[in-house]
Design a protein around this motif. Sequence first.
Motif, PDB file in Angstrom:
ATOM      1  N   ALA A 631     -17.482   4.591   4.851  1.00 39.40           N
ATOM      2  CA  ALA A 631     -17.779   3.170   5.032  1.00 39.40           C
ATOM      3  C   ALA A 631     -19.279   2.921   4.985  1.00 39.40           C
ATOM      4  O   ALA A 631     -19.741   1.981   4.330  1.00 39.40           O
ATOM      5  N   GLN A 632     -20.049   3.766   5.665  1.00 43.56           N
ATOM      6  CA  GLN A 632     -21.495   3.579   5.676  1.00 43.56           C
ATOM      7  C   GLN A 632     -22.089   3.769   4.283  1.00 43.56           C
ATOM      8  O   GLN A 632     -22.979   3.028   3.861  1.00 43.56           O
ATOM      9  N   ALA A 633     -21.593   4.770   3.561  1.00 41.66           N
ATOM     10  CA  ALA A 633     -22.108   5.029   2.211  1.00 41.66           C
ATOM     11  C   ALA A 633     -21.835   3.831   1.298  1.00 41.66           C
ATOM     12  O   ALA A 633     -22.696   3.433   0.496  1.00 41.66           O
ATOM     13  N   LEU A 634     -20.660   3.238   1.417  1.00 46.43           N
ATOM     14  CA  LEU A 634     -20.320   2.085   0.579  1.00 46.43           C
ATOM     15  C   LEU A 634     -21.196   0.878   0.929  1.00 46.43           C
ATOM     16  O   LEU A 634     -21.647   0.142   0.045  1.00 46.43           O
ATOM     17  N   LEU A 635     -21.449   0.696   2.210  1.00 40.20           N
ATOM     18  CA  LEU A 635     -22.323  -0.413   2.610  1.00 40.20           C
ATOM     19  C   LEU A 635     -23.744  -0.199   2.112  1.00 40.20           C
ATOM     20  O   LEU A 635     -24.418  -1.146   1.690  1.00 40.20           O
ATOM     21  N   ASP A 636     -24.192   1.045   2.150  1.00 40.38           N
ATOM     22  CA  ASP A 636     -25.536   1.340   1.647  1.00 40.38           C
ATOM     23  C   ASP A 636     -25.635   1.032   0.155  1.00 40.38           C
ATOM     24  O   ASP A 636     -26.669   0.543  -0.327  1.00 40.38           O
ATOM     25  N   GLU A 637     -24.559   1.311  -0.593  1.00 40.48           N
ATOM     26  CA  GLU A 637     -24.565   1.032  -2.036  1.00 40.48           C
ATOM     27  C   GLU A 637     -24.665  -0.465  -2.312  1.00 40.48           C
ATOM     28  O   GLU A 637     -25.273  -0.888  -3.295  1.00 40.48           O
ATOM     29  N   THR A 638     -24.042  -1.265  -1.462  1.00 38.69           N
ATOM     30  CA  THR A 638     -24.040  -2.711  -1.710  1.00 38.69           C
ATOM     31  C   THR A 638     -25.332  -3.379  -1.280  1.00 38.69           C
ATOM     32  O   THR A 638     -25.591  -4.514  -1.677  1.00 38.69           O
ATOM     33  N   ALA A 639     -26.144  -2.689  -0.492  1.00 40.64           N
ATOM     34  CA  ALA A 639     -27.350  -3.327   0.035  1.00 40.64           C
ATOM     35  C   ALA A 639     -28.239  -3.857  -1.081  1.00 40.64           C
ATOM     36  O   ALA A 639     -28.733  -4.987  -1.028  1.00 40.64           O
ATOM     37  N   ARG A 640     -28.448  -3.032  -2.116  1.00 39.32           N
ATOM     38  CA  ARG A 640     -29.335  -3.487  -3.192  1.00 39.32           C
ATOM     39  C   ARG A 640     -28.636  -4.492  -4.112  1.00 39.32           C
ATOM     40  O   ARG A 640     -29.296  -5.327  -4.731  1.00 39.32           O
ATOM     41  N   LEU A 641     -27.293  -4.420  -4.214  1.00 40.04           N
ATOM     42  CA  LEU A 641     -26.584  -5.385  -5.062  1.00 40.04           C
ATOM     43  C   LEU A 641     -26.668  -6.791  -4.495  1.00 40.04           C
ATOM     44  O   LEU A 641     -26.678  -7.776  -5.230  1.00 40.04           O
ATOM     45  N   LEU A 642     -26.716  -6.885  -3.164  1.00 37.86           N
ATOM     46  CA  LEU A 642     -26.640  -8.190  -2.528  1.00 37.86           C
ATOM     47  C   LEU A 642     -28.013  -8.784  -2.221  1.00 37.86           C
ATOM     48  O   LEU A 642     -28.094  -9.881  -1.693  1.00 37.86           O
ATOM     49  N   SER A 643     -29.073  -8.062  -2.540  1.00 35.65           N
ATOM     50  CA  SER A 643     -30.394  -8.582  -2.228  1.00 35.65           C
ATOM     51  C   SER A 643     -30.657  -9.840  -3.058  1.00 35.65           C
ATOM     52  O   SER A 643     -30.490  -9.871  -4.265  1.00 35.65           O
ATOM     53  N   GLY A 644     -31.049 -10.906  -2.370  1.00 40.86           N
ATOM     54  CA  GLY A 644     -31.383 -12.149  -3.062  1.00 40.86           C
ATOM     55  C   GLY A 644     -30.205 -13.063  -3.320  1.00 40.86           C
ATOM     56  O   GLY A 644     -30.395 -14.209  -3.705  1.00 40.86           O
ATOM     57  N   THR A 645     -28.964 -12.596  -3.129  1.00 38.58           N
ATOM     58  CA  THR A 645     -27.814 -13.434  -3.434  1.00 38.58           C
ATOM     59  C   THR A 645     -27.613 -14.488  -2.350  1.00 38.58           C
ATOM     60  O   THR A 645     -27.945 -14.281  -1.190  1.00 38.58           O
ATOM     61  N   ARG A 646     -27.061 -15.635  -2.757  1.00 37.63           N
ATOM     62  CA  ARG A 646     -26.726 -16.684  -1.794  1.00 37.63           C
ATOM     63  C   ARG A 646     -25.233 -16.951  -1.800  1.00 37.63           C
ATOM     64  O   ARG A 646     -24.782 -17.979  -1.305  1.00 37.63           O
ATOM     65  N   ASP A 647     -24.456 -16.048  -2.361  1.00 36.08           N
ATOM     66  CA  ASP A 647     -23.013 -16.239  -2.418  1.00 36.08           C
ATOM     67  C   ASP A 647     -22.444 -16.073  -1.005  1.00 36.08           C
ATOM     68  O   ASP A 647     -22.514 -14.991  -0.425  1.00 36.08           O
ATOM     69  N   PRO A 648     -21.874 -17.135  -0.419  1.00 40.21           N
ATOM     70  CA  PRO A 648     -21.405 -17.031   0.970  1.00 40.21           C
ATOM     71  C   PRO A 648     -20.255 -16.058   1.152  1.00 40.21           C
ATOM     72  O   PRO A 648     -20.156 -15.409   2.203  1.00 40.21           O
ATOM     73  N   VAL A 649     -19.375 -15.928   0.159  1.00 37.00           N
ATOM     74  CA  VAL A 649     -18.260 -14.993   0.304  1.00 37.00           C
ATOM     75  C   VAL A 649     -18.770 -13.560   0.381  1.00 37.00           C
ATOM     76  O   VAL A 649     -18.314 -12.766   1.204  1.00 37.00           O
ATOM     77  N   LYS A 888     -14.498   6.152  -9.308  1.00 40.33           N
ATOM     78  CA  LYS A 888     -13.074   5.819  -9.393  1.00 40.33           C
ATOM     79  C   LYS A 888     -12.317   6.250  -8.137  1.00 40.33           C
ATOM     80  O   LYS A 888     -11.333   5.612  -7.748  1.00 40.33           O
ATOM     81  N   LEU A 889     -12.759   7.342  -7.515  1.00 44.95           N
ATOM     82  CA  LEU A 889     -12.093   7.816  -6.305  1.00 44.95           C
ATOM     83  C   LEU A 889     -12.701   7.222  -5.043  1.00 44.95           C
ATOM     84  O   LEU A 889     -12.229   7.497  -3.938  1.00 44.95           O
ATOM     85  N   ALA A 890     -13.773   6.429  -5.207  1.00 47.21           N
ATOM     86  CA  ALA A 890     -14.448   5.782  -4.078  1.00 47.21           C
ATOM     87  C   ALA A 890     -14.944   6.808  -3.062  1.00 47.21           C
ATOM     88  O   ALA A 890     -14.728   6.679  -1.857  1.00 47.21           O
ATOM     89  N   VAL A 891     -15.594   7.847  -3.531  1.00 50.66           N
ATOM     90  CA  VAL A 891     -16.177   8.875  -2.666  1.00 50.66           C
ATOM     91  C   VAL A 891     -17.632   9.082  -3.089  1.00 50.66           C
ATOM     92  O   VAL A 891     -18.083   8.532  -4.081  1.00 50.66           O
ATOM     93  N   ASN A 892     -18.331   9.920  -2.308  1.00 46.97           N
ATOM     94  CA  ASN A 892     -19.737  10.159  -2.611  1.00 46.97           C
ATOM     95  C   ASN A 892     -20.084  11.639  -2.660  1.00 46.97           C
ATOM     96  O   ASN A 892     -21.232  11.981  -2.966  1.00 46.97           O
ATOM     97  N   ARG A 893     -19.127  12.520  -2.324  1.00 48.81           N
ATOM     98  CA  ARG A 893     -19.422  13.954  -2.291  1.00 48.81           C
ATOM     99  C   ARG A 893     -18.338  14.722  -3.016  1.00 48.81           C
ATOM    100  O   ARG A 893     -17.203  14.255  -3.153  1.00 48.81           O
ATOM    101  N   ARG A 894     -18.712  15.945  -3.437  1.00 53.40           N
ATOM    102  CA  ARG A 894     -17.794  16.793  -4.188  1.00 53.40           C
ATOM    103  C   ARG A 894     -16.524  17.094  -3.391  1.00 53.40           C
ATOM    104  O   ARG A 894     -15.407  16.975  -3.891  1.00 53.40           O
ATOM    105  N   GLY A 895     -16.727  17.553  -2.154  1.00 59.37           N
ATOM    106  CA  GLY A 895     -15.567  17.930  -1.347  1.00 59.37           C
ATOM    107  C   GLY A 895     -14.616  16.780  -1.150  1.00 59.37           C
ATOM    108  O   GLY A 895     -13.390  16.941  -1.221  1.00 59.37           O
ATOM    109  N   ASP A 896     -15.169  15.571  -0.889  1.00 61.40           N
ATOM    110  CA  ASP A 896     -14.314  14.393  -0.724  1.00 61.40           C
ATOM    111  C   ASP A 896     -13.553  14.083  -2.008  1.00 61.40           C
ATOM    112  O   ASP A 896     -12.384  13.674  -1.970  1.00 61.40           O
TER     113      ASP A 896
END
Length: 907
Positions: A631-649, A888-896
């Motif tokens: 969960a934390q890794a996914l949130l970290d990935e979105t941090a830069r995508l959402l910078s500057g956006t004003r989309d309320p959803v 595609k598998l929504a993971v960040n490490r080899r073992g996962d």
Amino acid sequence: MAETYENARGPTPSIPIVASVPSVPPVPCADPLGDPFLRTRFAVPARPATFLRRQRLVQHLDQALGTPLTLVNGAAGAGKTLLAADWADGLRPPVAWLTVEVGDRRPGVFWAYVLEALRACGASASDVVGAPADATGVDHKLLAALAAELNDRDRPVVLVLDEYDRVTAPEVAEQLDFVLRHAGRGLRLVLVTRTEPLLPLHRYRAAGELTEIRAAELAFTPEEAVVLLELHGLSLPVHAAGALVDRTRGWAAGLRLSALAALESADPELYLKEFEADRSTVADFLLAEVLKGQPEETQGLLLRVSVLERFCPDLANALTLRTDAGPILAGLHRDNAFVEHLGHSWYQLHPLFGEILRAHLRERLPGLEPELHLRAARWLRRCGFLPETLAHGAAAGDWNLAAGALVDDLAIGQFFTGLRSGDLAELFSHMGSEARSPATGLVHAARDLSRYDVDRGLTRLRHVKEHLADAAPDAAPESAAVRLSCALLEALAARLTGCPSQAERAAEAADELRHEVPAHLLDSHPELTALLLTHLGSARLWAGRFEDARAALTMAAGAPGGASTALPREDSMEHLALLDYLNGWPGRAERKVLAAVSEAERVGLPQPSGSGIGKLVLAAVAVDRHELGRAQALLDETARLLSGTRDPVMAAGRALATARLLLVKGRARAAVEAADPAVSAAVASPWAAGNEALVASAAHLAEGRPDEAAEVLQGVSADQPACAVEAAAIHVAAGRTGAAMDLLDSIRTGGPAGPAVTVRAALVRARAAEGAGDTATARRLVAQALLDARRERLRRPFLDAGAWIRPLLATAPLHELAAGWLTPGPPRHGGQPRPESIPPPLVAVELSGRERDVLERLARMMSTEEIAADLYVSVNTVKTHLKSVYRKLAVNRRGDAVRRARDLRLL
């Protein structure tokens, strides 16, 4: 040289003339014009020290020994002559070499030199053959005698005619064809030429009697360019050499001349990367060898079409204001004059030649270039070539034309599709505020909104609408396309400002305008409808109108159009995933996100694509499954995508996932701060407000303030089932069992409740039953909750339940239902207990064949380098596949990745 040759043959004896024996003329020392033979024309050219022998070409040229005719055809400086010379020097004699000159257009002169070339290499051409006496013609008997003599040879003679393009007389070509056909195996003819010879090549080709090496094969590869540059004393990595090869099209002379110039530079690599073609020896070569040798009208055409990336005869005529571009272009291509044929009557200039011509155009015809761009833009617009119309309209500085073309074509949605968005933004970034037409106003607004500059975008939209309102009723339909484009941007603005009523009005206006727009334009731009529906669905979702939102988003997700609608389809799928999550269906939500990502990759959208909502949904699902690292890794990935956006959803989705994760980590105050979406919206969002209230209430409860916790929950509506059951759980934890039951009983759902709702509701009722002493009911409800949660791997509801549930889970029936996913499973064959595992749900994930290959080797603990070696690919290729697999598998490490693949039965 002629005297030496006669001495070697010995003196010619005196033979009496007899009537029955025809006289044989002596072998001449001069051509039919009386000029002595130039022996340098029979010499095989020397190769410079920097010459690179390319074995692939030599091996191809070896096929010339097996075919009567060989053609080495390429532009000036393509390396034809040096290739043929290097090959000829490596052959066993007899090899005759002749460098053709302009005077050889006369048949007598040409054949005199051919015969002398044969004699010079020891291939005879005896006295019986004789020699031409007339420069303008050749006796057919001489040709027949030559062919017969060659046919009688035991070993063929190789005759190389260099610069054969200088022979333009059709009769010479006919005579050469005659000799070649009748010489049989005794002659192997190699023509080195810039142009297509007049010989009937199709016949030789059909009979398998032709060896051909043309421009594409003569071009240097990046690897060959590296070696060539090393011979010039330059060391360049392959990727840099590849860029130079792209710019020169692998042109040998361009590479050599560039290398020589780079040697004089302080930074050769930088010079080769950025050199100005028009100020180099390359320019001198091309201007002298190609441009200045052309007629005046051809030079004018080349200079004018240099402003174009590609051109056809009609477009060239529009620029030159002439009507003869067709035959001129065909002739230039046929003559290898750096005009490349693209097929279907379209051409392009060699890149370097184009650069040089543009510079020469500015020098010879200053001030004409903008006018040429304008002519091109008008022609291209009439013919429906939108991208090129925009480029030339911008280059001409005619922004009304460029913006008008974009809007009239209904293509303004391309600012938001991810395919040409960056190019359009860059192209129109030079448009100043002086452009004031409705179309330019819409383009300005689109650029502003694409950068989330909503206030400026809305101001520009207001000006456009005022202009449209002031227009006379009988004035030109400030076209329906303008109004429809305006509706699209208003829908986007409504989405970004959280104003569903404005989105609805924009959608209604768009529906009315569709009937006024040519059907073929709507068919050509399905992204416009897909974007409208996505913006409408997002605004409805923000307002909590879930079923209305689902209807619009489902239509957008099913839009046709392939790549053009890929981004709005991905965006709508991610919104649908959020809807599923908010309705308590985390598994469905996850499947939709992964399907959206796979589809975006399939159509080739730049990655990462989409709004980022999908990753936020995956993060929230991961929190529910107690996969906190993921969960934390996914949130970290979105941090830069959402910078500057004003989309309320998007802002609310991030607030929801982040706050839930912080609560789980015990950081209640930080969770309260994160729960506020921090966006201004025209209307409040019930589910965003509900989530914020839940987090605040949970924080109060965690800090020992149950009354404050209950008070905060007053704002949670039963219309939001997921929020309501969580509120009920907080009520019962705060000792307000009655309030919890009342809230559960009042929940209204539009369909079957999802497991995230039913599991929490069952646990709330179970806790109330346990508190009332009804342990049997509590066990039954917990068992029901375990069954519903097991498929989805929902662990958080049980972990959040508190201490009361632990004794129940320890009982035999419930322990068996929880084992292996919620609690540790039984030990294997008396071994140590297994650690808690968190298998993911069974979701449909499509991996390519190569991705499966990489994944299988990953499971065998092979390193990246080992996988690359095993699959015969580069390490970078393996890394690219790994990134795709992780995504595609929504993971960040080899073992996962390996564990998740096994759970999904991909391994």
